[in-house]
Design a protein around this motif. Structure first.
Motif, PDB file in Angstrom:
ATOM      1  N   LEU A 181      15.705 -32.664 -62.921  1.00  0.00           N
ATOM      2  CA  LEU A 181      15.057 -32.279 -64.169  1.00  0.00           C
ATOM      3  C   LEU A 181      13.951 -33.226 -64.591  1.00  0.00           C
ATOM      4  N   ASN A 182      13.777 -34.324 -63.886  1.00  0.00           N
ATOM      5  CA  ASN A 182      12.740 -35.292 -64.249  1.00  0.00           C
ATOM      6  C   ASN A 182      11.367 -34.921 -63.695  1.00  0.00           C
ATOM      7  N   PHE A 239      22.584 -24.369 -65.156  1.00  0.00           N
ATOM      8  CA  PHE A 239      21.332 -23.635 -64.979  1.00  0.00           C
ATOM      9  C   PHE A 239      21.066 -23.246 -63.533  1.00  0.00           C
ATOM     10  N   GLN A 240      21.486 -24.083 -62.573  1.00  0.00           N
ATOM     11  CA  GLN A 240      21.298 -23.731 -61.162  1.00  0.00           C
ATOM     12  C   GLN A 240      22.081 -22.473 -60.817  1.00  0.00           C
ATOM     13  N   LEU A 241      23.292 -22.390 -61.312  1.00  0.00           N
ATOM     14  CA  LEU A 241      24.137 -21.226 -61.031  1.00  0.00           C
ATOM     15  C   LEU A 241      23.596 -19.984 -61.723  1.00  0.00           C
ATOM     16  N   VAL A 242      23.120 -20.129 -62.943  1.00  0.00           N
ATOM     17  CA  VAL A 242      22.547 -18.989 -63.666  1.00  0.00           C
ATOM     18  C   VAL A 242      21.340 -18.442 -62.917  1.00  0.00           C
ATOM     19  N   GLN A 243      20.448 -19.328 -62.470  1.00  0.00           N
ATOM     20  CA  GLN A 243      19.272 -18.904 -61.699  1.00  0.00           C
ATOM     21  C   GLN A 243      19.681 -18.156 -60.444  1.00  0.00           C
ATOM     22  N   SER A 244      20.653 -18.688 -59.733  1.00  0.00           N
ATOM     23  CA  SER A 244      21.086 -18.089 -58.479  1.00  0.00           C
ATOM     24  C   SER A 244      21.715 -16.718 -58.708  1.00  0.00           C
ATOM     25  N   ILE A 245      22.496 -16.592 -59.781  1.00  0.00           N
ATOM     26  CA  ILE A 245      23.115 -15.298 -60.090  1.00  0.00           C
ATOM     27  C   ILE A 245      22.050 -14.258 -60.411  1.00  0.00           C
ATOM     28  N   THR A 270      12.206 -14.553 -59.374  1.00  0.00           N
ATOM     29  CA  THR A 270      12.450 -15.997 -59.308  1.00  0.00           C
ATOM     30  C   THR A 270      11.684 -16.728 -60.406  1.00  0.00           C
ATOM     31  N   ILE A 271      10.459 -16.277 -60.688  1.00  0.00           N
ATOM     32  CA  ILE A 271       9.660 -16.906 -61.745  1.00  0.00           C
ATOM     33  C   ILE A 271      10.316 -16.665 -63.106  1.00  0.00           C
ATOM     34  N   ILE A 272      10.718 -15.407 -63.347  1.00  0.00           N
ATOM     35  CA  ILE A 272      11.329 -15.070 -64.639  1.00  0.00           C
ATOM     36  C   ILE A 272      12.633 -15.841 -64.835  1.00  0.00           C
ATOM     37  N   ALA A 273      13.461 -15.893 -63.783  1.00  0.00           N
ATOM     38  CA  ALA A 273      14.742 -16.610 -63.876  1.00  0.00           C
ATOM     39  C   ALA A 273      14.509 -18.087 -64.162  1.00  0.00           C
ATOM     40  N   PHE A 274      13.542 -18.681 -63.474  1.00  0.00           N
ATOM     41  CA  PHE A 274      13.244 -20.105 -63.662  1.00  0.00           C
ATOM     42  C   PHE A 274      12.774 -20.375 -65.089  1.00  0.00           C
ATOM     43  N   VAL A 275      11.866 -19.531 -65.588  1.00  0.00           N
ATOM     44  CA  VAL A 275      11.300 -19.754 -66.927  1.00  0.00           C
ATOM     45  C   VAL A 275      12.347 -19.540 -68.007  1.00  0.00           C
ATOM     46  N   LEU A 276      13.137 -18.467 -67.893  1.00  0.00           N
ATOM     47  CA  LEU A 276      14.126 -18.162 -68.927  1.00  0.00           C
ATOM     48  C   LEU A 276      15.161 -19.271 -69.057  1.00  0.00           C
ATOM     49  N   VAL A 277      15.596 -19.812 -67.926  1.00  0.00           N
ATOM     50  CA  VAL A 277      16.595 -20.879 -67.973  1.00  0.00           C
ATOM     51  C   VAL A 277      16.009 -22.121 -68.631  1.00  0.00           C
ATOM     52  N   ARG A 278      14.731 -22.430 -68.339  1.00  0.00           N
ATOM     53  CA  ARG A 278      14.112 -23.615 -68.935  1.00  0.00           C
ATOM     54  C   ARG A 278      13.826 -23.434 -70.423  1.00  0.00           C
ATOM     55  N   ILE A 306       6.393 -27.298 -62.547  1.00  0.00           N
ATOM     56  CA  ILE A 306       5.796 -26.655 -61.373  1.00  0.00           C
ATOM     57  C   ILE A 306       6.422 -27.202 -60.084  1.00  0.00           C
ATOM     58  N   ILE A 307       6.702 -28.504 -60.065  1.00  0.00           N
ATOM     59  CA  ILE A 307       7.356 -29.104 -58.894  1.00  0.00           C
ATOM     60  C   ILE A 307       8.793 -28.596 -58.781  1.00  0.00           C
ATOM     61  N   GLN A 308       9.473 -28.507 -59.930  1.00  0.00           N
ATOM     62  CA  GLN A 308      10.834 -27.995 -59.925  1.00  0.00           C
ATOM     63  C   GLN A 308      10.882 -26.568 -59.367  1.00  0.00           C
ATOM     64  N   TYR A 309       9.903 -25.747 -59.775  1.00  0.00           N
ATOM     65  CA  TYR A 309       9.906 -24.358 -59.308  1.00  0.00           C
ATOM     66  C   TYR A 309       9.699 -24.262 -57.808  1.00  0.00           C
ATOM     67  N   PHE A 310       8.724 -25.001 -57.285  1.00  0.00           N
ATOM     68  CA  PHE A 310       8.461 -24.907 -55.844  1.00  0.00           C
ATOM     69  C   PHE A 310       9.598 -25.507 -55.023  1.00  0.00           C
ATOM     70  N   MET A 311      10.273 -26.512 -55.559  1.00  0.00           N
ATOM     71  CA  MET A 311      11.468 -27.023 -54.887  1.00  0.00           C
ATOM     72  C   MET A 311      12.561 -25.957 -54.867  1.00  0.00           C
ATOM     73  N   TYR A 312      12.706 -25.287 -56.002  1.00  0.00           N
ATOM     74  CA  TYR A 312      13.691 -24.209 -56.119  1.00  0.00           C
ATOM     75  C   TYR A 312      13.351 -23.057 -55.175  1.00  0.00           C
ATOM     76  N   LEU A 313      12.071 -22.652 -55.130  1.00  0.00           N
ATOM     77  CA  LEU A 313      11.647 -21.552 -54.261  1.00  0.00           C
ATOM     78  C   LEU A 313      11.806 -21.927 -52.796  1.00  0.00           C
ATOM     79  N   GLY A 314      11.466 -23.162 -52.449  1.00  0.00           N
ATOM     80  CA  GLY A 314      11.629 -23.606 -51.068  1.00  0.00           C
ATOM     81  C   GLY A 314      13.079 -23.574 -50.623  1.00  0.00           C
ATOM     82  N   ASN A 315      13.984 -23.978 -51.503  1.00  0.00           N
ATOM     83  CA  ASN A 315      15.409 -23.923 -51.168  1.00  0.00           C
ATOM     84  C   ASN A 315      15.886 -22.486 -51.005  1.00  0.00           C
TER      85      ASN A 315
END
Length: 306
Positions: A57-58, A271-277, A20-28, A62-71
Motif C-alpha cells: 500500500l505504500n 481488499f486483495q480478496l475483494v478484488q479477486s472475487i 480490473t480497473i473498476i475493482a481496483f478503484v472501488l476498493v481504494r 498506478i504502480i499498485q494497479y500494474f503490479m496487481y494486473l501483472g499478478n
C-alpha cells in the motif's frame, strides 16, 4: 464460426480489463485503512507501517494497479491476509461449494419449470395454467430470507428431516439447493408459458398442424424449440449470478460458498480478496454470456454470431 468466437473472446478480454480497473478503484475508494483493519486495536504505528509495506500500500496507485494486473496475468489472485492463504485457492474451494448447490438447484428448477411452463402455455386458461401462474408469481414475489426461514421451520424444526446449517452430507445441500432453484424455477415457468403462448399463435404452427402432424410433435419439435430462446438468455444470466454466490442463502445456512466469502472479505476489509472475487465473478458472468451467444446459433440458425 471460429473467427467470430475468437472475436467475441477478444471483446470479453477487454471487458475483463475494464473490470480490473473498476475493482481496483472501488476498493481504494472505500473508507478506512486495510492495514489498520488487519491488526489489533493495540497495534503500534510501526506495526501498521510494516503491514502497509507487506500489503503493497505504500506504492503509488498506478504502480499498485500494474503490479496487481501483472499478478493476474500470471494467474496470481493475490494473498488474503485475513485468511492467511492464497486468494486463488480460497476462492476455488468456495466456488466449488457454491457450484454444488447452484447446479443441483438449477437442474431441479429446469426439471419442474420446463414441463410446467409448456403445459401452462398449451393449456392456456385452464386450471393447470392458473396453478402454474400462481406458482410463478409466488416464487417471484417471495423473499429468499423468508423462504429459507420457512424451510428451516418446516424441514428442520418441525419434521426434523434436515440439518439447519453446515456441510458434510447430502442432507446439508437439500435446503440451500431448493432455495437457490426456487426463484429461478418460478422465472422460467412464467417466461416459458408466455413464450409458448406467443409461438403457438404463429402462422407456421397453424400450417404445421394443418399438415396432419401430431400435436405432441408440433409442441415439442416446433413450438418449444422457438419458445426456449428467451429461456436460454435468462438462464445464462441467472446461472452466472447464482454461481457468483447467493449471499443471503449461504449466510442463513452457513454454507461456505463464494457468497459467504464475499461478505466476510468485505466486513474484514480484505481488499486483495475483494478484488479477486470481483474479477472471478466478472469472468463467470462473461463466460456465461459467451456460452449463451454460442448456444443461440445452434438453437436458431437465423441468429448470426456477430
Amino acid at each position: 464460426m471460429l473467427k467470430k468466437i475468437l472475436r467475441r473472446v477478444a471483446l470479453t478480454l477487454i471487458v475483463l480489463f475494464g473490470v480490473t480497473i473498476i475493482a481496483f478503484v472501488l476498493v481504494r475508494l472505500s473508507p478506512g485503512d486495510p492495514a489498520v483493519q488487519m491488526l489489533p486495536a493495540t497495534a503500534t504505528e510501526e506495526q501498521i507501517l510494516n503491514m502497509r509495506e507487506r500489503m503493497g500500500l505504500n506504492e503509488p496507485y498506478i504502480i499498485q494497479y500494474f503490479m496487481y494486473l501483472g499478478n493476474l496475468l500470471k494467474g496470481d489472485l493475490g494473498f488474503s491476509f485475513h485468511f492467511n492463504m492464497d486468494c486463488g485457492a480460497l476462492i476455488l474451494a468456495r466456488l466449488i461449494n457454491t457450484a454444488k448447490i447452484t447446479i443441483i438447484g438449477v437442474l431441479i428448477a429446469l426439471i419442474i419449470s420446463i414441463p410446467l411452463g409448456m403445459i401452462a402455455g398449451i393449456k392456456r386458461g385452464t386450471a393447470v395454467d392458473t396453478a402454474a401462474t400462481a406458482f410463478a408469481l409466488c416464487g417471484q414475489a417471495m423473499s429468499p430470507v423468508w423462504l429459507c426461514l420457512l424451510m428451516i421451520l418446516i424441514f428442520s424444526v418441525g419434521l426434523k428431516w434436515l440439518p439447519t446449517q453446515g456441510v458434510g452430507t447430502w442432507k446439508h445441500m437439500v435446503m440451500p439447493s431448493l432455495c437457490v432453484g426456487f426463484s429461478f424455477c418460478s422465472l422460467v415457468t412464467r417466461m416459458l408459458r408466455s413464450s409458448m403462448i406467443d409461438v403457438l399463435q404463429e402462422e407456421y404452427i397453424t400450417a404445421t398442424r394443418a399438415r396432419g402432424i401430431s400435436k405432441f410433435v408440433v409442441y415439442v419439435k416446433y413450438a418449444f424449440k422457438n419458445a426456449i430462446l428467451p429461456i436460454v438468455t435468462i438462464s445464462g444470466a441467472q446461472l452466472g449470478l447464482l454461481l457468483a454466490g447467493s449471499m443471503v442463502i449461504e449466510q442463513i445456512f452457513n454454507w461456505p460458498g463464494l457468497g459467504q466469502l464475499t461478505v466476510t472479505a468485505i466486513s474484514s476489509r480484505d481488499f486483495q480478496l475483494v478484488q479477486s472475487i470481483l474479477v472471478v465473478v466478472a469472468i463467470i458472468m462473461v463466460l456465461c454470456n459467451l456460452l449463451v451467444d454460442i448456444l443461440y446459433t445452434f438453437i436458431d440458425k437465423r441468429v448470426s454470431f456477430n
